[in-house]
Design an enzyme around this catalytic site. Sequence first.
Site, PDB file in Angstrom:
ATOM      1  N   CYS A 290       0.826  -1.218   0.000  1.00  0.00           N
ATOM      2  CA  CYS A 290       0.000   0.000   0.000  1.00  0.00           C
ATOM      3  C   CYS A 290       0.857   1.264   0.000  1.00  0.00           C
ATOM      4  CB  CYS A 290      -0.932  -0.030   1.214  1.00  0.00           C
ATOM      5  SG  CYS A 290      -1.739   1.542   1.580  1.00  0.00           S
ATOM      6  N   GLY A 291       0.690   2.090  -1.026  1.00  0.00           N
ATOM      7  CA  GLY A 291       1.466   3.329  -1.127  1.00  0.00           C
ATOM      8  C   GLY A 291       1.175   4.300  -0.008  1.00  0.00           C
ATOM      9  N   HIS A 292      -0.103   4.422   0.383  1.00  0.00           N
ATOM     10  CA  HIS A 292      -0.467   5.337   1.468  1.00  0.00           C
ATOM     11  C   HIS A 292       0.125   4.873   2.799  1.00  0.00           C
ATOM     12  CE1 HIS A 292      -2.953   7.503  -1.257  1.00  0.00           C
ATOM     13  NE2 HIS A 292      -3.853   6.553  -1.391  1.00  0.00           N
ATOM     14  N   CYS A 293       0.211   3.547   2.984  1.00  0.00           N
ATOM     15  CA  CYS A 293       0.811   3.003   4.209  1.00  0.00           C
ATOM     16  C   CYS A 293       2.300   3.338   4.264  1.00  0.00           C
ATOM     17  CB  CYS A 293       0.627   1.482   4.270  1.00  0.00           C
ATOM     18  SG  CYS A 293      -1.089   0.944   4.218  1.00  0.00           S
TER      19      CYS A 293
END
Length: 525
Positions: free
Chosen positions: A71-74
Site C-alpha cells: 500500500c502506497g499510502h501506508c
Amino acid sequence: MDSQLLSVLLLLLIGALSLRGQGPGPGGPSEEPQKEEVPEEDGILVLSHSTLGLALQEHPALLVEFYAPWCGHCKALAPEYIKAAALLAAESAKTRLAKVDGPSEPELTKEFAVTEYPTLKFFRDGNRTNPEEYTGPREAKGIAEWLRRRVGSSATRLDDEESAQALIEAQDIVVIGFFQDLKDEAVATFLALAQDALDMTFGLTDQLQLFQKFGLTKDTVVLFKKFDEGRADFPVDEELGLDQDDLSRFLLTHSMHLVTEFNSQTSPKIFAARILNHLLLLINQTLTSHQELLAGFREAAPPFRGQVLFVVVDVGANNNHVLQYFGLKAEEAPTLRFINMETTKKYKPADSGPITAASVTAFCDSVLSGKVKPYLLSQEVPPDWDQHPVKTLVGKNFEQVAFDETKNVFVKFYAPWCTHCKEMAPTWEALAEKYRDHEDIIIAELDATANELEAFPVHGFPTLKYFPAGQGRKVIEYKSARDLETFSKFLDNGGKLPEEEPTEEALAPFPETTSNSTVDTKEEL
C-alpha cells in the site's frame, strides 16, 4: 556407618540434580512456560492474532494501524507513525502505537471489519469489542495530539485572568468555553468537540471573574483570533443546550480568514470548511494593480461569512491545476469565478467590468439568487481523436461515442495533474492496445478538468465508467482494481465486476495540490 553416609550423599546428589531440572522421571525436565513477548520495530509494537490480546492487557491506550506492505499510502504514513511513537515515548506517555500486517492476519482484519489500508483503530482499557476509529491527521504531531486529547483532557482548565490571557496569547486561534457549571452536559459536548479540533487550542472555565473580564453573563463559547474581528461568540442555548454540529460549524467558519489565499497549506482547511460556495479572485500577486483589488474583495466578504468562502488564487504561483479546472489562462487575470463544491457548477461574471466591492457583492448575490447560469467547459474535437489505441473524448463528441449502440465504451475521466491518473496511464494504454482489434470495444479517455458533462459530474480522479452496447443509455461505474488483468476480466465478462478483487486505490479528489494535501489517504481492499 559408611553405608549410611553413602546413602545420605546419594540422596543429596539426587535432590541437587532434581533442582537443576535433570532429575529422573517419566515427565523429563520440568520448565516454566515462557511468557510470549510482543516484538517491536522502530518503537512500534508488531502485532499478530496471538499477541493482540497481550498488548491490550499491557497497554491501556493503544493505537493500531492495519496496513498492507504493497500500500502506497501506508508507506507514506510509516515515517510519520514512527515519529509519533517517538514523540509520545519522549513524554513517557501511556499511549503506545502498534501495527498489524493486514494481508498476513486475515482473522484480525475480519474481526475489526478492515476494508481499506491504512485503517487505524484506538483501543482503550483493553476493550477489544468497540475500538474508536482514528479520524486524525496523517502526520506525526497530529497523531500525537489526537491521542493526547483522548488520554488526557482536551481543554486546559483556566482559574484566573493570568492563565486565560497566557493561553489566548500563545496561539493564533484559541477557543474558551465559559460555563457556570462544569458538570453541565454542555461541557461534555464542548470537550468531545475539542478532542478532534486539533488545529485549535481549547480552554474552559467556571470562574466569575473571567466571565466579567470578557463581558459575559451566561454560558458562551468564545473564539479568540489574532486576525479579522479578533473574537466571535457562540452563546449556549439555555433550553436546547450546546449542539456539537452547530458549534463545530461556527468554529470552522470563524477560524477561517474572511479572505483566504489558496496554497498547499490552506487548501485542506478550505475544503474541510463545509462552506459549499466558493468565490475565487484570480490575480497575479506580482502586479501592483492586481494587489489593489484585494481591498474591495475583503470589503465585500463580511456579509457572506458562513455562506460564501472568499478565496484568492495567485496565478503566478503553482496553481495551474486551478486555472485548468476553470478553463482559464493566467493572462485572463484579474477575474472572478464562483463554484458550488457540491454540484461542481461554475459561474463567471456576465461582463468583464472592474472588480470592486460593489461588483463582487452584486456577482455573489446574482449567483445565490439563481440569476446567473453555470457554464460548462469543452475542448474542440482533435482531428486525430480516433487515430490512437486510446480514443480522445471531449465534451463535443462524448455523447456520440459513449452512447453508440454498437460499441462497448470504457472511459477514463482524468485530470492532467492527478498522480493516480499518471500512475494508471501505462496500464490504460496497454488495455487499449490489447483490445484495439475488437471492433465492438472502445477504450477512451476524457480530460474532466477541460470538458464538463452535465449528466456526469466527476468528483474524483480517475473515475472509470463503462457504457455497454445496446439501447437504454446504460452506465456502469467501475470500482475494482486498476490493473490490466482485472480490466480485461471486466471487459471479457461484459462489464461485470469479478467476484474476487485485489485492491483499489482511492480516488484523488479535486483539486490535488503540489503537496498532495487533499489526496485521499487510503487504499481499499
